[in-house]
Structures are given as C-alpha cells and as structure tokens.
Design a protein around this motif. Sequence first.
Motif, PDB file in Angstrom:
ATOM      1  N   LEU A 246       0.821  -1.202   0.000  1.00  0.00           N
ATOM      2  CA  LEU A 246       0.000   0.000   0.000  1.00  0.00           C
ATOM      3  C   LEU A 246       0.858   1.257   0.000  1.00  0.00           C
ATOM      4  O   LEU A 246       0.538   2.234  -0.689  1.00  0.00           O
ATOM      5  CB  LEU A 246      -0.949  -0.018   1.193  1.00  0.00           C
ATOM      6  N   TRP A 247       1.936   1.232   0.769  1.00  0.00           N
ATOM      7  CA  TRP A 247       2.828   2.396   0.751  1.00  0.00           C
ATOM      8  C   TRP A 247       3.434   2.590  -0.638  1.00  0.00           C
ATOM      9  O   TRP A 247       3.604   3.719  -1.102  1.00  0.00           O
ATOM     10  CB  TRP A 247       3.921   2.242   1.800  1.00  0.00           C
ATOM     11  N   ALA A 248       3.735   1.486  -1.329  1.00  0.00           N
ATOM     12  CA  ALA A 248       4.292   1.587  -2.686  1.00  0.00           C
ATOM     13  C   ALA A 248       3.298   2.246  -3.632  1.00  0.00           C
ATOM     14  O   ALA A 248       3.684   3.058  -4.491  1.00  0.00           O
ATOM     15  CB  ALA A 248       4.683   0.201  -3.195  1.00  0.00           C
ATOM     16  N   LEU A 249       2.023   1.915  -3.487  1.00  0.00           N
ATOM     17  CA  LEU A 249       1.007   2.554  -4.333  1.00  0.00           C
ATOM     18  C   LEU A 249       0.978   4.059  -4.100  1.00  0.00           C
ATOM     19  O   LEU A 249       0.896   4.852  -5.051  1.00  0.00           O
ATOM     20  CB  LEU A 249      -0.374   1.970  -4.042  1.00  0.00           C
ATOM     21  N   GLU A 250       1.028   4.445  -2.830  1.00  0.00           N
ATOM     22  CA  GLU A 250       0.992   5.877  -2.528  1.00  0.00           C
ATOM     23  C   GLU A 250       2.211   6.589  -3.097  1.00  0.00           C
ATOM     24  O   GLU A 250       2.109   7.719  -3.589  1.00  0.00           O
ATOM     25  CB  GLU A 250       0.897   6.087  -1.025  1.00  0.00           C
TER      26      GLU A 250
ATOM     27  N   CYS B 214       1.083  -7.029   8.118  1.00  0.00           N
ATOM     28  CA  CYS B 214       0.537  -7.230   9.442  1.00  0.00           C
ATOM     29  C   CYS B 214       0.938  -6.059  10.366  1.00  0.00           C
ATOM     30  O   CYS B 214       1.742  -5.219   9.994  1.00  0.00           O
ATOM     31  CB  CYS B 214       1.127  -8.489  10.058  1.00  0.00           C
ATOM     32  N   ILE B 215       0.334  -6.034  11.578  1.00  0.00           N
ATOM     33  CA  ILE B 215       0.880  -5.255  12.686  1.00  0.00           C
ATOM     34  C   ILE B 215       1.975  -6.110  13.310  1.00  0.00           C
ATOM     35  O   ILE B 215       1.724  -7.228  13.748  1.00  0.00           O
ATOM     36  CB  ILE B 215      -0.200  -4.933  13.736  1.00  0.00           C
ATOM     37  N   GLY B 216       3.199  -5.602  13.327  1.00  0.00           N
ATOM     38  CA  GLY B 216       4.325  -6.411  13.787  1.00  0.00           C
ATOM     39  C   GLY B 216       4.914  -5.983  15.105  1.00  0.00           C
ATOM     40  O   GLY B 216       5.715  -6.714  15.698  1.00  0.00           O
ATOM     41  N   CYS B 217       4.554  -4.787  15.583  1.00  0.00           N
ATOM     42  CA  CYS B 217       5.092  -4.285  16.854  1.00  0.00           C
ATOM     43  C   CYS B 217       3.935  -3.731  17.673  1.00  0.00           C
ATOM     44  O   CYS B 217       3.551  -2.582  17.507  1.00  0.00           O
ATOM     45  CB  CYS B 217       6.152  -3.217  16.595  1.00  0.00           C
TER      46      CYS B 217
ATOM     47  N   LEU C  13       5.930  -1.352  11.872  1.00  0.00           N
ATOM     48  CA  LEU C  13       4.564  -1.805  11.637  1.00  0.00           C
ATOM     49  C   LEU C  13       3.772  -1.710  12.938  1.00  0.00           C
ATOM     50  O   LEU C  13       3.329  -2.703  13.514  1.00  0.00           O
ATOM     51  CB  LEU C  13       4.568  -3.235  11.084  1.00  0.00           C
ATOM     52  N   THR C  14       3.589  -0.494  13.392  1.00  0.00           N
ATOM     53  CA  THR C  14       2.892  -0.230  14.650  1.00  0.00           C
ATOM     54  C   THR C  14       1.383  -0.259  14.442  1.00  0.00           C
ATOM     55  O   THR C  14       0.891  -0.092  13.312  1.00  0.00           O
ATOM     56  CB  THR C  14       3.291   1.147  15.200  1.00  0.00           C
ATOM     57  N   PRO C  15       0.620  -0.449  15.513  1.00  0.00           N
ATOM     58  CA  PRO C  15      -0.838  -0.425  15.371  1.00  0.00           C
ATOM     59  C   PRO C  15      -1.354   0.849  14.712  1.00  0.00           C
ATOM     60  O   PRO C  15      -2.212   0.791  13.808  1.00  0.00           O
ATOM     61  CB  PRO C  15      -1.324  -0.552  16.816  1.00  0.00           C
ATOM     62  N   GLU C  16      -0.840   1.993  15.149  1.00  0.00           N
ATOM     63  CA  GLU C  16      -1.338   3.261  14.617  1.00  0.00           C
ATOM     64  C   GLU C  16      -1.104   3.363  13.110  1.00  0.00           C
ATOM     65  O   GLU C  16      -2.022   3.762  12.355  1.00  0.00           O
ATOM     66  CB  GLU C  16      -0.662   4.430  15.338  1.00  0.00           C
ATOM     67  N   ARG C  17       0.084   3.014  12.654  1.00  0.00           N
ATOM     68  CA  ARG C  17       0.396   3.146  11.232  1.00  0.00           C
ATOM     69  C   ARG C  17      -0.409   2.168  10.388  1.00  0.00           C
ATOM     70  O   ARG C  17      -0.969   2.531   9.343  1.00  0.00           O
ATOM     71  CB  ARG C  17       1.887   2.917  10.985  1.00  0.00           C
ATOM     72  N   VAL C  18      -0.464   0.908  10.817  1.00  0.00           N
ATOM     73  CA  VAL C  18      -1.112  -0.115  10.001  1.00  0.00           C
ATOM     74  C   VAL C  18      -2.634   0.032  10.021  1.00  0.00           C
ATOM     75  O   VAL C  18      -3.295  -0.142   8.991  1.00  0.00           O
ATOM     76  CB  VAL C  18      -0.679  -1.524  10.450  1.00  0.00           C
ATOM     77  N   ILE C  19      -3.192   0.371  11.164  1.00  0.00           N
ATOM     78  CA  ILE C  19      -4.644   0.561  11.231  1.00  0.00           C
ATOM     79  C   ILE C  19      -5.071   1.733  10.352  1.00  0.00           C
ATOM     80  O   ILE C  19      -6.064   1.650   9.614  1.00  0.00           O
ATOM     81  CB  ILE C  19      -5.101   0.766  12.691  1.00  0.00           C
ATOM     82  N   ASP C  20      -4.335   2.842  10.409  1.00  0.00           N
ATOM     83  CA  ASP C  20      -4.646   3.985   9.548  1.00  0.00           C
ATOM     84  C   ASP C  20      -4.578   3.586   8.076  1.00  0.00           C
ATOM     85  O   ASP C  20      -5.460   3.943   7.278  1.00  0.00           O
ATOM     86  CB  ASP C  20      -3.664   5.122   9.827  1.00  0.00           C
ATOM     87  N   LEU C  21      -3.555   2.830   7.726  1.00  0.00           N
ATOM     88  CA  LEU C  21      -3.371   2.387   6.346  1.00  0.00           C
ATOM     89  C   LEU C  21      -4.528   1.497   5.898  1.00  0.00           C
ATOM     90  O   LEU C  21      -5.105   1.694   4.818  1.00  0.00           O
ATOM     91  CB  LEU C  21      -2.046   1.630   6.249  1.00  0.00           C
TER      92      LEU C  21
ATOM     93  N   ASP D 250      -9.263  -2.090  20.165  1.00  0.00           N
ATOM     94  CA  ASP D 250     -10.012  -0.851  20.410  1.00  0.00           C
ATOM     95  C   ASP D 250      -9.657   0.219  19.376  1.00  0.00           C
ATOM     96  O   ASP D 250     -10.532   0.942  18.888  1.00  0.00           O
ATOM     97  CB  ASP D 250      -9.735  -0.337  21.817  1.00  0.00           C
ATOM     98  N   LEU D 251      -8.386   0.327  19.038  1.00  0.00           N
ATOM     99  CA  LEU D 251      -7.974   1.290  18.013  1.00  0.00           C
ATOM    100  C   LEU D 251      -8.602   0.948  16.662  1.00  0.00           C
ATOM    101  O   LEU D 251      -9.091   1.819  15.940  1.00  0.00           O
ATOM    102  CB  LEU D 251      -6.447   1.300  17.883  1.00  0.00           C
ATOM    103  N   ALA D 252      -8.600  -0.346  16.325  1.00  0.00           N
ATOM    104  CA  ALA D 252      -9.165  -0.769  15.040  1.00  0.00           C
ATOM    105  C   ALA D 252     -10.675  -0.623  15.018  1.00  0.00           C
ATOM    106  O   ALA D 252     -11.265  -0.327  13.964  1.00  0.00           O
ATOM    107  CB  ALA D 252      -8.767  -2.219  14.761  1.00  0.00           C
ATOM    108  N   ALA D 253     -11.310  -0.815  16.165  1.00  0.00           N
ATOM    109  CA  ALA D 253     -12.774  -0.705  16.238  1.00  0.00           C
ATOM    110  C   ALA D 253     -13.253   0.694  15.875  1.00  0.00           C
ATOM    111  O   ALA D 253     -14.376   0.861  15.379  1.00  0.00           O
ATOM    112  CB  ALA D 253     -13.257  -1.085  17.629  1.00  0.00           C
ATOM    113  N   GLU D 254     -12.417   1.696  16.115  1.00  0.00           N
ATOM    114  CA  GLU D 254     -12.792   3.058  15.744  1.00  0.00           C
ATOM    115  C   GLU D 254     -12.995   3.190  14.238  1.00  0.00           C
ATOM    116  O   GLU D 254     -13.656   4.125  13.772  1.00  0.00           O
ATOM    117  CB  GLU D 254     -11.709   4.036  16.216  1.00  0.00           C
ATOM    118  N   HIS D 255     -12.417   2.259  13.473  1.00  0.00           N
ATOM    119  CA  HIS D 255     -12.557   2.265  12.017  1.00  0.00           C
ATOM    120  C   HIS D 255     -13.396   1.087  11.529  1.00  0.00           C
ATOM    121  O   HIS D 255     -13.426   0.809  10.321  1.00  0.00           O
ATOM    122  CB  HIS D 255     -11.169   2.209  11.369  1.00  0.00           C
ATOM    123  N   GLY D 256     -14.031   0.368  12.463  1.00  0.00           N
ATOM    124  CA  GLY D 256     -14.849  -0.772  12.087  1.00  0.00           C
ATOM    125  C   GLY D 256     -14.052  -1.968  11.608  1.00  0.00           C
ATOM    126  O   GLY D 256     -14.563  -2.792  10.835  1.00  0.00           O
TER     127      GLY D 256
END
Length: 287
Positions: free
Chosen positions: A41-45, A70-73, A94-102, A135-141
């Motif tokens: 996904l980062w490559a596409l951007e 994946c989320i790796g850390c 590959l933190t939760p914040e970065r991967v969930i946003d992506l 919980d972080l991911a649930a904010e985005h369904g």
Amino acid sequence: MLGPNDLVLCGPPLAHVPLLDRLVPAEKAGFTGLSVMPGDLWALEEQGVSLRDLSARLADHGLQLAEVDCIGCWLPSQVHSPAHARFRELLMNLTPERVIDLAARAGARSIVAVEMMGVTPSPDEAAEAFARICDLAAEHGLPVHIEFLPFGGIPDLAAASAIVESAGRPNGGLTIDSWHMFRSGSTLEQLAAIPGEHIFTVQINDAPALAGADLFQETMTGRLLPGDGDFDLTGLIRTLDRIGSKAPIGVEVFSPAQAGATVDQIIMAWASSARAIIDKARNSDER
C-alpha cells in the motif's frame, strides 16, 4: 462480504510483484479477495495512487481487499527486543497506529497481528496489548486477528486463543494458517473447541510430514501447494466448517519451486490446488 466460499490471494509470497499487476491474474484464477502487506500500500501511494480509489480498482476485477498483513510491533516488550531479532527494523515500523490507519484508508476487511521477534509476552501483557489494538481498530470498524507462529512468542493455537479470550473484544479473533497450525503441534481437536466466530481468516498450504531442522527457513521456502504434502487439509476445512467459521480461505505458498513460473501460472496453480482440496473436504464421501 468475503465468506467461506471465497478464495483470497495472500500477498506476502508475491511481494516482488507490484500489487496492481496481481489483479488480472487473480481475477482469471477466480480469486475474490486479496491480502496485502503494508509495503504494498505504501508503494502505491509513492506511485501517486490514492488508497481511497483502490477499492474501485479491485472491484473492476471482481476483487475485495481482505486483510492487511501485518501489525508487527504491538507488545510493549517488543520495543526491548534484541537488536539482532529477525526483521526487527521492519517490524518496529509496523505499529498499530500506522497499520490501522493504512488499512482504514484502503478499505481493508481486517488486519493481522503477529509476534515474529521471538518475544514471549506474559498473559497479562498480551491480553492488554491485544485489547488496545482491537479498540484502536474498532474506531474504524476493523477486526484484528492474531496469527500464531511456532518460532515466535505466540507459538500455537492455545496461546493465541487464550489472548483473544482474555482480551474479550468482539473484533478480536484468530488467523488459522495450516503451516503454523500443524508445525506448531496444534490439533484439530483444539480447533474444534474454538467458537467459529473467533476465526477471522484462514490460509492454506502444505508440507511434508517431517518438519525441517529450521522452522523459519521451512516456512519461508519449504511450503507446498495444497494437496502436495501431508497436512490434513481436508480435516482442517471440515473442522472449520463444523464450528461455523465464516472466514474466507486464503492461499499462501512460499516456495523457490515457483521461481521459474510466471505470475499467472503461480496464481492459477494456487487457485486450482486450493479448490481441489476444498472440494474434497466438502463434497467427498470419504468423511
């Protein structure tokens, strides 16, 4: 919604192929979902492709974006993992914040969480950390599912299932990868005791009955097409069906034997071998 009759093309073994170049072969082979890595996904951007437009591009080929892998850390103790830990530099990004946003921006179905640095968390640490990312991911369904790895700090089905149970989040579940399942010593009896709704995604592949000396080396280079090895894949699929799993079935084969084949040939072989196993499991009289 992807379900148990859908095939997902798993992205990690095809990381050398640009994501958009996988779409036509996936469509031809009859896949209905694609899993991707954050790097895809980062490559596409970087190429100027908007992730918000990705769903439409996939839909043009009859495809949906399955999980981001994946989320790796995500465990506090991973921050203190040894400097020589496998893939440490990559996984730390590959933190939760970065991967969930992506995943949210790309319209993904779900997200995988793994422990690959060899850090074994305490039960409390693991449950609290997993609850946090859910919980972080649930904010985005978005659902999140743990993929256990026999060479990682969450090595088997029992360990991963205990974390999911302790975290107690409705969007928290499990990935069942046949290689990790059987090489970890996890059993179909254990799987049969897990509620089907806890299984969020499935990945199949095969291998010889006798494990290699180095499990990590084998998982990255020694997997076989479904049906070409000794794993009880029909039993796995039947067990998943019996417990009511609604997860789609992905195909993920890491093998140097594919090196001489075209992307179209690789993807078609994955699809045909997976369908043969699924058909045997669900329609054969040998039950």
